[in-house]
Design an enzyme around this catalytic site. Structure first.
Site, PDB file in Angstrom:
ATOM      1  CE  LYS A   1      -4.152  -1.274   2.324  1.00  0.00           C
ATOM      2  NZ  LYS A   1      -5.418  -0.841   3.451  1.00  0.00           N
TER       3      LYS A   1
ATOM      4  CE  LYS B   1      -8.464  -9.536  -3.047  1.00  0.00           C
ATOM      5  NZ  LYS B   1      -8.210  -9.180  -1.776  1.00  0.00           N
TER       6      LYS B   1
ATOM      7  CE  LYS C   1     -12.478   1.673  -3.370  1.00  0.00           C
ATOM      8  NZ  LYS C   1     -12.992   2.652  -2.936  1.00  0.00           N
TER       9      LYS C   1
END
Ligand code: TRP
Length: 344
Positions: A122, A206, A209
């Site tokens: 991240k 994966k 969104k």
């Protein structure tokens, strides 16, 4: 001589899990988490949290944070989490989460937290510019779980390492304070098909969104026509559906679609292959799309209804926060005692 095993934790079996307040929940969130959460209500006392304190680790959003929380809570309820049986609440409504997180900051070791791969992913190249909160994220997660002495945590594969950290923190807290079975060592619950839902376009990524292509995912609010066209356009190959699991090797996209079918119908992959093996995608895809649409449509309708009735949703969350506090506060009082903090 070997050490005696630590005494067994004797408290109640309890499930805790949470999701960040993001808009745009998709099939991965439903099959990977919500559908499982609903099932767990039959065997456990369950606590399901919307983690707004985790959400602010990547930046502020004061105008939308509350509505994002409502949207995710609505999805919990619409999917079948029953506010009469389970506790549904927003993390920051129970202040003890942050209090326990601080204590755990003093238990967790730098080396343990530095090992967390999700932070590295991240934070990206410029970790120095990410918030301290983002680095500390998994310690707050440990506090979420252990504030309720939860014994079981349904999470995706990607959260396994965070759960191991929670176990390490629980263990070290118990050892350091000479309180051998104070915290349980929470167990991950990661099972079944649907544990990992991948992009419809690229079976190595994966479903997410943040994928730029909306065709890569099924949103929980997609209507039947949209679902049909996304599934029809999903990447596959020219061979038929295989007859056995071995035939899925090297066919990630096909494996994903079969896994989705198995998860949504709560059947095994073998069972799905026994039905569709040898058939073409011209048969399998419409069957999958129809199954998905009939599962998701009523949930989407209920989400719309709940999102329009803010008062009802807020009442659920207020009641949930009260129930959560009723568990958390006595545990926090015990923790303060065990640590020797000032009795205010
Ligand atoms: N980190 C989890 C996720 O991104 C969300 C989360 C926060 C969580 N606290 C938790 C999950 C406690 C399980 C238990 O999915």
């Amino acid at each position: 001589m070997t050490d005696a095993p630590p005494p067994e934790y004797k408290g109640p079996q309890r499930v805790f899990s949470g999701m960040q307040p993001t808009n745009g929940l998709h099939l991965g969130n439903y099959l990977g988490a919500l559908q499982k959460w609903v099932k767990l209500q039959d065997s456990f006392e369950c606590i399901y949290c919307v983690v707004d304190l985790h959400a602010i680790t990547t930046g502020p959003d004061p105008e939308n944070l509350a509505s994002r929380c409502r949207e995710v809570a609505a999805a919990y309820v619409a999917a079948g989490v029953d506010p009469k049986r389970s506790i549904i609440f927003v993390q920051s409504a129970v202040r003890e989460h942050t209090e326990l997180a601080w204590i755990f900051n003093c238990v967790a070791r730098m080396g343990w937290v530095e090992r967390m791969t999700q932070f590295k992913d991240k934070a990206g190249k410029d970790a120095q510019r990410s918030s301290v909160g983002l680095f500390d994220y998994p310690v707050l997660q440990a506090a979420d779980i252990l504030l309720y002495k939860a014994t079981h945590v349904p999470v995706g594969e990607d959260q396994k390492q965070h759960l191991e950290l929670s176990r390490d923190i629980a263990q070290k807290f118990n050892n350091d304070h000479n309180a051998p079975a104070f915290f349980p060592l929470p167990e991950p619950l990661i099972q079944g098909p649907g544990a990992r839902i991948m992009s419809l376009r690229d079976g190595s990524k994966k479903m997410s969104k943040s994928d730029l292509s909306d065709m890569s995912r099924i949103n929980m609010t997609d209507d039947a026509d949209t679902i049909m066209s996304k599934i029809k356009k999903a990447t596959t190959d020219s061979m038929p559906v295989p007859e056995s699991k071995e035939g899925l090797a090297g066919r990630a996209e096909v494996e994903n679609l079969v896994g989705i079918f198995a998860a949504v119908t709560e059947r095994s992959v073998e069972d799905v292959l026994a039905e569709f093996g040898g058939k073409g995608f011209g048969v399998f895809k419409p069957a999958l799309a129809e199954t998905l649409a009939s599962k998701l449509s009523p949930i989407a309708a209920e989400m719309r209804r709940l999102n329009a009735d803010t008062a009802a949703l807020d009442a659920i969350l207020k009641d949930g926060a009260e129930k959560a506090r009723a568990i958390a506060q006595p545990i926090m009082a015990e923790v303060r005692d065990v640590v020797g903090l000032w009795r205010a």
